[in-house]
Motif scaffolding. Structure first.
Motif, mmCIF file in Angstrom:
data_model
loop_
_atom_site.group_PDB
_atom_site.id
_atom_site.type_symbol
_atom_site.label_atom_id
_atom_site.label_comp_id
_atom_site.label_asym_id
_atom_site.label_seq_id
_atom_site.Cartn_x
_atom_site.Cartn_y
_atom_site.Cartn_z
ATOM 1 N N ALA A 1 4.562 3.995 -7.220
ATOM 2 C CA ALA A 1 3.760 4.949 -7.994
ATOM 3 C C ALA A 1 4.657 5.816 -8.871
ATOM 4 N N GLU B 1 7.984 5.301 3.949
ATOM 5 C CA GLU B 1 7.152 4.480 4.828
ATOM 6 C C GLU B 1 7.409 2.993 4.572
ATOM 7 N N ALA C 1 0.834 -1.205 0.000
ATOM 8 C CA ALA C 1 0.000 0.000 0.000
ATOM 9 C C ALA C 1 0.868 1.255 0.000
ATOM 10 N N ALA C 2 1.942 1.247 0.777
ATOM 11 C CA ALA C 2 2.835 2.408 0.822
ATOM 12 C C ALA C 2 3.483 2.629 -0.541
ATOM 13 N N GLY D 1 5.260 13.933 -7.948
ATOM 14 C CA GLY D 1 4.566 13.046 -8.860
ATOM 15 C C GLY D 1 5.028 13.258 -10.294
ATOM 16 N N ARG E 1 10.252 10.089 -2.214
ATOM 17 C CA ARG E 1 9.563 10.598 -3.399
ATOM 18 C C ARG E 1 9.638 12.110 -3.390
ATOM 19 N N GLU F 1 5.038 6.191 -1.273
ATOM 20 C CA GLU F 1 5.653 6.493 0.024
ATOM 21 C C GLU F 1 6.770 5.490 0.314
ATOM 22 N N ALA G 1 2.324 1.742 -3.448
ATOM 23 C CA ALA G 1 1.292 2.189 -4.388
ATOM 24 C C ALA G 1 1.043 3.685 -4.266
ATOM 25 N N ARG G 2 1.280 4.239 -3.080
ATOM 26 C CA ARG G 2 1.142 5.684 -2.870
ATOM 27 C C ARG G 2 2.445 6.428 -3.163
#
Length: 318
Positions: free
Chosen positions: A224, A182, A173-174, A292, A289, A179, A176-177
């Motif tokens: 991401a 994290e 999940a991290a 974007g 990161r 992060e 995918a964001r």
């Protein structure tokens, strides 16, 4: 570390000596996995036994329920390297099949743990399940161990006050964001992508920012889209050698300014234009990161942003 593809390949001297065994997918080898594996190696050292981790490929869900199978955080090769890093004596990466999934808990324990691996102790998490239909529980494992001559050691979940528990799901999940910081906190190390440097469009060099493009068969879960600060590690060079680990700004995405369609991973090594990395295996460790992925109105605006990215990456890695 001895690497095997089936439990029955364990050398007879190790089987006779006896082993401490654990089993799991170990995807990402996060801090919870490391705590469990640390107990395995410590117990093996205390009792003069061999420490063994049994894992599977592909992921069991890919065989049984492919629609529910998650993306893997690391490749099988990366997973074995990580298992070796914790000090295990043996890692078994067994092919998972429907036939294996159909074994009853007793069949699996008698065949794999006792006959093949000579287990004297089995270390598992509290929610461990095994056997056909996952009907095998910790209580069943303990009963079988008392009958067949091995101890069952059960560990509680591991985490900290900031998370419920360390888990591969949380790491995915991290990522995918985007992060990656994290993800690194949960993994206990930087998340890495591994591949061979190949020729790309050569736009980076034309723009003054040459990049090392990873091959399409990159290992490791790609985060991401965006721009990241990271390290480019040259796998063929020994750790600590000159130029073995280089600071980099890393781009993940489709290069929307140029209407790109294919998702790529490319790394610009900071302040270096003399490197020829084509054909080299490299690992890219992601630190932070920076932004974007964006589409810019023309090359000048993109180049200006790339210069800012390089400066931010330099600051992040300092």
């Amino acid at each position: 570390m001895l690497r095997l593809t089936h439990p029955d390949q364990l050398p007879e001297p190790l089987r006779q000596r006896g082993t401490v065994v654990t089993i799991g997918t170990f995807d990402g080898l996060h801090r919870g996995h490391r705590a469990l594996l640390g107990r395995v190696t410590a117990l093996a050292a205390e009792r003069d036994l061999a420490s063994v981790a049994l894992t599977f490929h592909p992921h069991p869900l890919e065989v049984l329920h492919p629609e529910r199978c998650p993306e893997m955080i690391v490749s099988t090769g990366q997973r074995l390297d990580l298992l070796e890093s914790v000090g295990l004596d043996v890692a078994v990466a067994q092919q998972f099949t429907v036939e294996l999934a159909q074994q009853s808990p007793r069949e699996f324990v008698e065949g794999t743990y006792v006959r093949d691996l000579g287990a004297r102790a089995v270390v598992v998490g509290r929610d461990s399940r095994f056997g056909r239909g996952n009907v095998g529980t910790v209580d069943i494992l303990r009963e079988l161990g008392e009958e067949l001559g091995f101890e069952t050691v059960v560990l509680d979940d591991v985490g900290d006050e900031a998370v419920e528990r360390w888990s591969s799901t949380a790491v995915r999940a991290a990522l995918a964001r985007g992060e990656v910081d994290e993800a690194a906190r949960q993994l206990g190390r930087l998340h890495a992508l591994r591949g061979t440097v190949v020729h790309g469009e050569h736009r980076g060099r034309e723009l003054g920012f040459p990049t090392a493009n990873l091959s399409a068969d990159t290992e490791g879960l790609v985060p991401a889209d965006g721009v990241y600060a990271g390290w480019l590690v040259r796998c063929d060079l020994p750790a600590g050698a000159a130029d073995a680990r280089l600071p980099a700004a890393v781009s993940v995405g489709t290069n929307p300014t140029f209407d790109g369609q294919r998702r790529t991973v490319e790394a610009h090594v900071l302040d270096r234009s003399d490197l020829d990395l084509y054909g080299e295996p490299v690992s890219i460790e992601l630190v932070e990161r920076l932004r974007g992925m964006e589409r810019f109105d023309g090359v000048p605006a993109l180049v200006e942003q790339m210069a800012l990215d390089v400066q931010r990456a330099r600051e992040a890695l300092a």
